[in-house]
Design an enzyme around this catalytic site. Structure first.
Site, PDB file in Angstrom:
ATOM      1  CG  HIS A 193       0.035   6.941   5.541  1.00 42.10           C
ATOM      2  ND1 HIS A 193       1.156   7.473   6.139  1.00 42.10           N
ATOM      3  CD2 HIS A 193       0.324   5.630   5.312  1.00 42.10           C
ATOM      4  CE1 HIS A 193       2.080   6.529   6.256  1.00 42.10           C
ATOM      5  NE2 HIS A 193       1.600   5.400   5.766  1.00 42.10           N
ATOM      6  CB  CYS A 236       5.194   2.308   7.179  1.00 44.25           C
ATOM      7  SG  CYS A 236       4.660   3.830   6.377  1.00 44.25           S
ATOM      8  CG  LEU A 237       6.521   1.239   1.062  1.00 49.19           C
ATOM      9  CD1 LEU A 237       5.980   1.515  -0.331  1.00 49.19           C
ATOM     10  CD2 LEU A 237       7.637   0.207   1.004  1.00 49.19           C
ATOM     11  CD  GLN A 262       3.234   5.911   2.722  1.00 57.76           C
ATOM     12  OE1 GLN A 262       2.276   5.352   2.224  1.00 57.76           O
ATOM     13  NE2 GLN A 262       4.245   5.244   3.256  1.00 57.76           N
ATOM     14  CG  HIS A 272      -0.439   1.200   7.224  1.00 55.19           C
ATOM     15  ND1 HIS A 272       0.568   0.689   8.008  1.00 55.19           N
ATOM     16  CD2 HIS A 272       0.141   2.155   6.444  1.00 55.19           C
ATOM     17  CE1 HIS A 272       1.700   1.323   7.716  1.00 55.19           C
ATOM     18  NE2 HIS A 272       1.473   2.209   6.766  1.00 55.19           N
ATOM     19  CD  GLU A 273      -1.097   2.410   2.803  1.00 55.76           C
ATOM     20  OE1 GLU A 273      -0.725   3.602   2.749  1.00 55.76           O
ATOM     21  OE2 GLU A 273      -0.307   1.473   3.014  1.00 55.76           O
ATOM     22  N   GLY A 306       0.831  -1.195   0.000  1.00 57.68           N
ATOM     23  CA  GLY A 306       0.000   0.000   0.000  1.00 57.68           C
ATOM     24  C   GLY A 306       0.865   1.244   0.000  1.00 57.68           C
TER      25      GLY A 306
HETATM   26 ZN    ZN Z   1       2.562   3.594   5.723  1.00 54.35          ZN
END
Ligand code: ZN
Length: 195
Positions: free
Chosen positions: A141, A93-94, A51, A137-138, A46
């Site tokens: 953000h 998480c990226l 991000q 999670h997304e 994701g």
């Molecule tokens: Zn993340």
């Protein structure tokens, strides 16, 4: 097609609340496809627009397995309309390279969003699945909430961030989540009873 630069933990834009998308312009469509490419290039499941430096309400998810065809889903202006149950799992998480922390999540969510053609859709994700966790999670953000804010063990989270040379945990951002913790405690009691 372009691989975008990922904003790393510590940059203030990750903590900002993102704006609703009012028009699905060509620019939004290109961004969505670039986000999908960027997610695949980084082996993520994701990626949210903040991000990649865009504080707008859009994220992409693909939870298909390696042997399955690609199945990216674009969520525009998502809203979680129902959430139930509880689960916990290690998440990454990226924006936090190599850092994995045990976090609390609802095990079931129902989310409403709009696709790239402006068509509304609803997705249900159950049983603490990767999809259920990725959606939460997304979606977080978009409100400047990060997975470490859901940590079940602050000492572990502090250590993991330190080991990966990431900025310190922001204790004022930690979420209480008594409701989820109570269900987790109850689930554990059920398992103990059966043994
Ligand atoms: Zn993340």
């Amino acid at each position: 097609m372009a691989i975008l630069k990922i904003v790393k933990y510590g940059e203030e834009s990750l903590r900002q609340k993102s704006k609703e998308i009012t028009k699905i312009s060509k620019k939004i469509k290109v961004l969505a496809h670039d986000m999908i490419d960027t997610m695949y290039a980084n082996n993520g499941v994701g990626l949210a627009a903040p991000q990649v430096g865009e504080n707008i309400r859009m994220f992409v998810i693909d939870v298909s397995l390696d042997n399955e065809p690609f199945n990216p889903i674009v969520f525009i202006n998502p809203k979680i309309i129902k959430k139930e149950g509880a689960t916990h799992e290690k998440e990454g998480c990226l924006s936090f390279p190599n850092a994995f922390v045990d976090v609390r999540r609802y095990s079931y969510v129902k989310v409403k969003a709009t696709d790239l053609n402006g068509k509304p859709f609803v997705i249900e994700a159950k049983d603490g699945s990767l999809l259920a966790r990725a959606i939460q999670h997304e979606n977080d953000h978009l409100d400047g909430i990060l997975f470490i804010d859901h940590t079940r063990n602050i000492f572990e989270a502090i250590k993991v961030l330190e080991e990966n040379n990431l900025p310190k945990i922001q204790e004022d951002k930690l979420l209480e989540e008594k409701e989820i913790e109570d269900i987790l405690a109850q689930n554990k009691a059920d398992v103990d009873d059966k043994q």
